[in-house]
Design a protein around this motif. Structure first.
Motif, mmCIF file in Angstrom:
data_model
loop_
_atom_site.group_PDB
_atom_site.id
_atom_site.type_symbol
_atom_site.label_atom_id
_atom_site.label_comp_id
_atom_site.label_asym_id
_atom_site.label_seq_id
_atom_site.Cartn_x
_atom_site.Cartn_y
_atom_site.Cartn_z
ATOM 1 N N PRO A 295 29.637 33.466 37.150
ATOM 2 C CA PRO A 295 30.097 34.237 35.997
ATOM 3 C C PRO A 295 29.388 35.591 35.880
ATOM 4 C CG PRO A 295 28.592 32.513 35.297
ATOM 5 C CD PRO A 295 28.797 32.337 36.773
ATOM 6 N N HIS A 296 29.915 36.433 35.002
ATOM 7 C CA HIS A 296 29.374 37.771 34.812
ATOM 8 C C HIS A 296 28.127 37.727 33.932
ATOM 9 C CE1 HIS A 296 33.048 38.981 36.631
ATOM 10 N NE2 HIS A 296 33.782 38.614 35.597
ATOM 11 N N ILE A 297 27.282 38.733 34.105
ATOM 12 C CA ILE A 297 26.072 38.863 33.296
ATOM 13 C C ILE A 297 26.092 40.250 32.659
ATOM 14 C CG2 ILE A 297 23.559 38.877 33.293
ATOM 15 C CD1 ILE A 297 23.733 37.219 35.923
ATOM 16 N N ALA A 298 26.057 40.285 31.331
ATOM 17 C CA ALA A 298 26.051 41.552 30.607
ATOM 18 C C ALA A 298 24.736 41.664 29.833
ATOM 19 C CB ALA A 298 27.225 41.619 29.637
ATOM 20 N N LYS B 25 32.407 34.236 31.240
ATOM 21 C CA LYS B 25 33.531 34.258 32.176
ATOM 22 C C LYS B 25 34.721 34.914 31.491
ATOM 23 C CE LYS B 25 32.574 29.950 34.644
ATOM 24 N NZ LYS B 25 33.115 28.632 35.023
ATOM 25 N N ASN B 26 35.540 35.603 32.268
ATOM 26 C CA ASN B 26 36.821 36.092 31.756
ATOM 27 C C ASN B 26 37.801 34.925 31.761
ATOM 28 O OD1 ASN B 26 35.948 38.771 31.553
ATOM 29 N ND2 ASN B 26 36.431 39.152 33.681
ATOM 30 N N THR B 27 38.593 34.805 30.710
ATOM 31 C CA THR B 27 39.617 33.772 30.647
ATOM 32 C C THR B 27 40.955 34.433 30.354
ATOM 33 O OG1 THR B 27 39.402 33.374 28.256
ATOM 34 C CG2 THR B 27 37.945 32.106 29.724
ATOM 35 N N GLU B 28 42.007 33.659 30.406
ATOM 36 C CA GLU B 28 43.331 34.202 30.096
ATOM 37 C C GLU B 28 43.409 34.690 28.653
ATOM 38 O OE1 GLU B 28 46.405 31.431 31.078
ATOM 39 O OE2 GLU B 28 45.699 31.211 33.135
ATOM 40 N N MET B 29 42.662 34.049 27.783
ATOM 41 C CA MET B 29 42.700 34.384 26.352
ATOM 42 C C MET B 29 41.612 35.378 25.935
ATOM 43 S SD MET B 29 45.287 32.687 25.355
ATOM 44 C CE MET B 29 45.169 32.697 23.586
ATOM 45 N N GLY B 30 40.699 35.717 26.833
ATOM 46 C CA GLY B 30 39.617 36.641 26.485
ATOM 47 C C GLY B 30 38.354 36.352 27.255
#
Length: 88
Positions: free
Chosen positions: A43-46, A61-66
């Motif tokens: 997953p991404h780290i911000a 994580k990016n999901t379909e809903m956001g």
């Protein structure tokens, strides 16, 4: 739209997070407007500044809903920003 794992929801109750005043809006702001983000790994780290000496790090994580927030934690300012920027 943001969703949170059970682990992430429980982190808001931890003493350290309460002492720092970290709220959902803070976590969401890091994802939407990070100072540094590592999208090369999943997953991404911000990372973004939370206070003068503290950064807030959010793993998501990016999901379909956001976005789905997996976890978040505080860190000494500059610790993760520098590492992420060096990779980019």
């Amino acid at each position: 739209m943001f969703e949170y794992t059970r682990h992430a929801k429980l982190k808001f109750r931890r003493k350290r997070m309460r002492e720092l005043g970290i709220k959902r809006k803070d976590v969401e702001a890091v994802v939407l407007e990070p100072a540094a983000v590592d999208q090369g790994e999943y997953p991404h780290i911000a990372v973004a500044t939370h206070s003068k000496s503290i950064s807030l790090v959010v793993v998501y994580k990016n999901t379909e809903m956001g976005y789905k927030v997996i976890t978040f934690f505080s860190a000494t300012k500059g610790r993760y920003e520098d590492k992420i920027l060096q990779r980019g």
